[in-house]
Design a protein around this motif. Structure first.
Motif, PDB file in Angstrom:
ATOM      1  N   ILE A 323       0.812  -1.226   0.000  1.00 38.37           N
ATOM      2  CA  ILE A 323       0.000   0.000   0.000  1.00 38.37           C
ATOM      3  C   ILE A 323       0.843   1.272   0.000  1.00 38.37           C
ATOM      4  N   ASP A 324       2.135   1.125   0.258  1.00 36.12           N
ATOM      5  CA  ASP A 324       3.014   2.300   0.199  1.00 36.12           C
ATOM      6  C   ASP A 324       3.433   2.639  -1.222  1.00 36.12           C
ATOM      7  N   THR A 325       3.205   1.710  -2.167  1.00 38.05           N
ATOM      8  CA  THR A 325       3.585   1.949  -3.565  1.00 38.05           C
ATOM      9  C   THR A 325       2.443   1.743  -4.546  1.00 38.05           C
ATOM     10  N   ASN A 326       1.375   1.075  -4.126  1.00 44.70           N
ATOM     11  CA  ASN A 326       0.258   0.756  -5.005  1.00 44.70           C
ATOM     12  C   ASN A 326      -0.963   1.580  -4.594  1.00 44.70           C
ATOM     13  N   GLU A 327      -1.270   2.591  -5.382  1.00 39.65           N
ATOM     14  CA  GLU A 327      -2.349   3.521  -5.028  1.00 39.65           C
ATOM     15  C   GLU A 327      -3.701   2.825  -4.957  1.00 39.65           C
ATOM     16  N   VAL A 357       4.664   0.363   5.628  1.00 36.94           N
ATOM     17  CA  VAL A 357       3.288  -0.118   5.488  1.00 36.94           C
ATOM     18  C   VAL A 357       2.580  -0.076   6.843  1.00 36.94           C
ATOM     19  N   LEU A 358       3.293  -0.461   7.896  1.00 36.37           N
ATOM     20  CA  LEU A 358       2.710  -0.449   9.240  1.00 36.37           C
ATOM     21  C   LEU A 358       2.273   0.959   9.635  1.00 36.37           C
ATOM     22  N   ASN A 359       3.093   1.947   9.345  1.00 34.18           N
ATOM     23  CA  ASN A 359       2.765   3.332   9.697  1.00 34.18           C
ATOM     24  C   ASN A 359       1.555   3.843   8.913  1.00 34.18           C
ATOM     25  N   ILE A 360       1.458   3.471   7.651  1.00 29.83           N
ATOM     26  CA  ILE A 360       0.309   3.884   6.833  1.00 29.83           C
ATOM     27  C   ILE A 360      -0.973   3.283   7.396  1.00 29.83           C
ATOM     28  N   LEU A 361      -0.926   2.012   7.774  1.00 31.30           N
ATOM     29  CA  LEU A 361      -2.108   1.350   8.345  1.00 31.30           C
ATOM     30  C   LEU A 361      -2.534   2.018   9.650  1.00 31.30           C
ATOM     31  N   ALA A 362      -1.553   2.434  10.431  1.00 28.86           N
ATOM     32  CA  ALA A 362      -1.876   3.134  11.685  1.00 28.86           C
ATOM     33  C   ALA A 362      -2.595   4.447  11.385  1.00 28.86           C
TER      34      ALA A 362
END
Length: 400
Positions: A323-327, A357-362
């Protein structure tokens, strides 16, 4: 480190080689070049697959990169070559190619948009190699026919591993998913090898019973784990078997203190029949949680939301890991979390491999995290020691 570059543009190949020379990675790089897919395939054969990284352009004159991808998939001896696909194509095309390569069981490092960052690609390749090194030894799938699955089940040659699930706000362990491995005198056997054999033999229910019995026995014995939720996978076929439902409920009643969640996989279609819904109702009545596993992957996801009373959604790893690279995947995960919040159910994201990825999910408000960023699946005999290390590390971090 042997690196094969397949790209029809000489300046791109030269730029990649220059980046390798200036790389922060301490390797002696030996590069091989090919101007098109045919030359690339010839190089792979000539080098006998002794390639540590294959950098493959998608769009080339005369023939495209898909020819190389298909060649790798058709020749098992080359399928393990670490593959980095590069292209100036749009993101949807890149995502499609990545999905195809993954479905073909290739050793995909990633699909990268030009201009590329070689240090990042090398870091990804190194991370995947470390992950591979941590995995248990697996008998070759080519020898699948050698397995006597009935005998393995009769002898209960089943080993349980456990992957932690962590509360994203408190960083505390809340539970573990049970992941089964089988084994014989040659070593461990992974699910992608033995599950099709179990299904073909019609032994799915018998296999689930073994998992349930072993998991409850282990959890009851290891008193220090009693506060953590135990999550076990079940299928649509399992739900239709009254005998199995009775078996699960009896174990739960005998161990009332164990918190049990059943993760309902989406690998099979659920027919809206009275027996299945009756089974789910009985499980819920007996304080057994229901989680929708592999959410969004297949088989009428929204129909499941409508007919199944559940308390947890588990987003499939194929949407989470990039999810950090795939919009598109970012949008799917974001909307799923928002939907779960509106329905007042918990969200588990599995397949998390990086802090990014963990930070984005948070930030998106995900409740529970699971993946290699915390730990690969842990064999039962090592689980208590791992929990103690994690808890003490967390306490030390909070003190400081």
């Amino acid at each position: 480190m042997n690196i094969l570059i397949i790209d029809d543009q000489k300046f791109v190949r030269e730029a990649i080689k220059a980046d390798l020379i200036e790389s922060t990675f301490e390797h002696d790089f030996k590069t091989f070049e090919a101007e098109d897919a045919n030359q690339g395939i010839e190089a792979i054969v000539a080098i006998e697959g002794n390639i540590d990284l294959l950098i493959l352009d998608l769009k080339m004159d005369h023939c495209d990169g898909m020819e190389v991808i298909n060649f790798l998939s058709e020749h098992p001896s080359y399928a393990d070559i670490p593959l980095a696909v590069i292209s100036s194509s749009d993101k949807r095309t890149l995502a499609l190619v990545g999905s195809i390569a993954s479905s073909l069981k290739l050793n995909l490092v990633g699909v990268f948009e030009k201009p590329i960052n070689m240090d990042f690609i090398l870091a990804e390749a190194a991370r995947l190699q470390r992950q591979h090194d941590h995995e248990m030894v697996v008998k070759s799938p080519e020898n699948v026919s050698d397995y006597d699955i009935n005998q393995l089940l009769d002898d209960e040659q089943v080993l349980l591993c456990f992957q932690p699930q962590v509360d994203m706000k408190s960083n505390s362990i809340i539970g573990f998913e049970v992941l089964a491995r089988m084994y014989d005198e040659n070593g461990y056997i992974y699910p992608d090898t033995f599950l099709p054999l179990i299904d073909k033999a019609g032994l799915n229910v018998d296999f689930t019973k073994i998992i349930v019995a072993k998991a409850f026995k282990f959890w009851a014995y290891e008193k220090t784990l009693s506060s953590y939720t135990l999550s076990i996978n079940v299928t649509a076929e399992d739900l239709g078997c009254d005998n199995l439902i009775d078996y699960i409920i009896r174990h739960k009643q005998a161990h009332a203190g164990i918190k049990l969640t059943l993760e309902l996989t989406e690998s099979q279609a659920i027919i809206n029949q009275a027996s299945v819904l009756n089974s789910i109702a009985r499980l819920i009545i007996n304080d057994i949680g229901i989680s929708l596993d592999d959410f969004g992957k297949s088989y009428s996801t929204y129909e499941r939301l409508d007919i199944i009373p559940f308390n947890e959604i588990k987003i499939d790893r194929s949407f989470v890991c990039d999810i950090d690279t795939n919009e598109q995947h970012h949008l799917i995960v974001e909307s799923t979390i928002a939907l779960a919040k509106k329905m007042s159910v918990s969200v588990v994201a599995e397949g998390i491999e990086t802090e990014n990825v963990l930070n984005i999910l948070a930030e998106l408000g995900c409740d529970i995290a699971q993946g290699y960023v915390y730990s690969p699946p842990i064999e039962g005999r090592y689980l208590t020691a791992w929990v103690n290390r994690y808890v003490h590390k967390d306490i030390a971090a909070n003190v400081h």
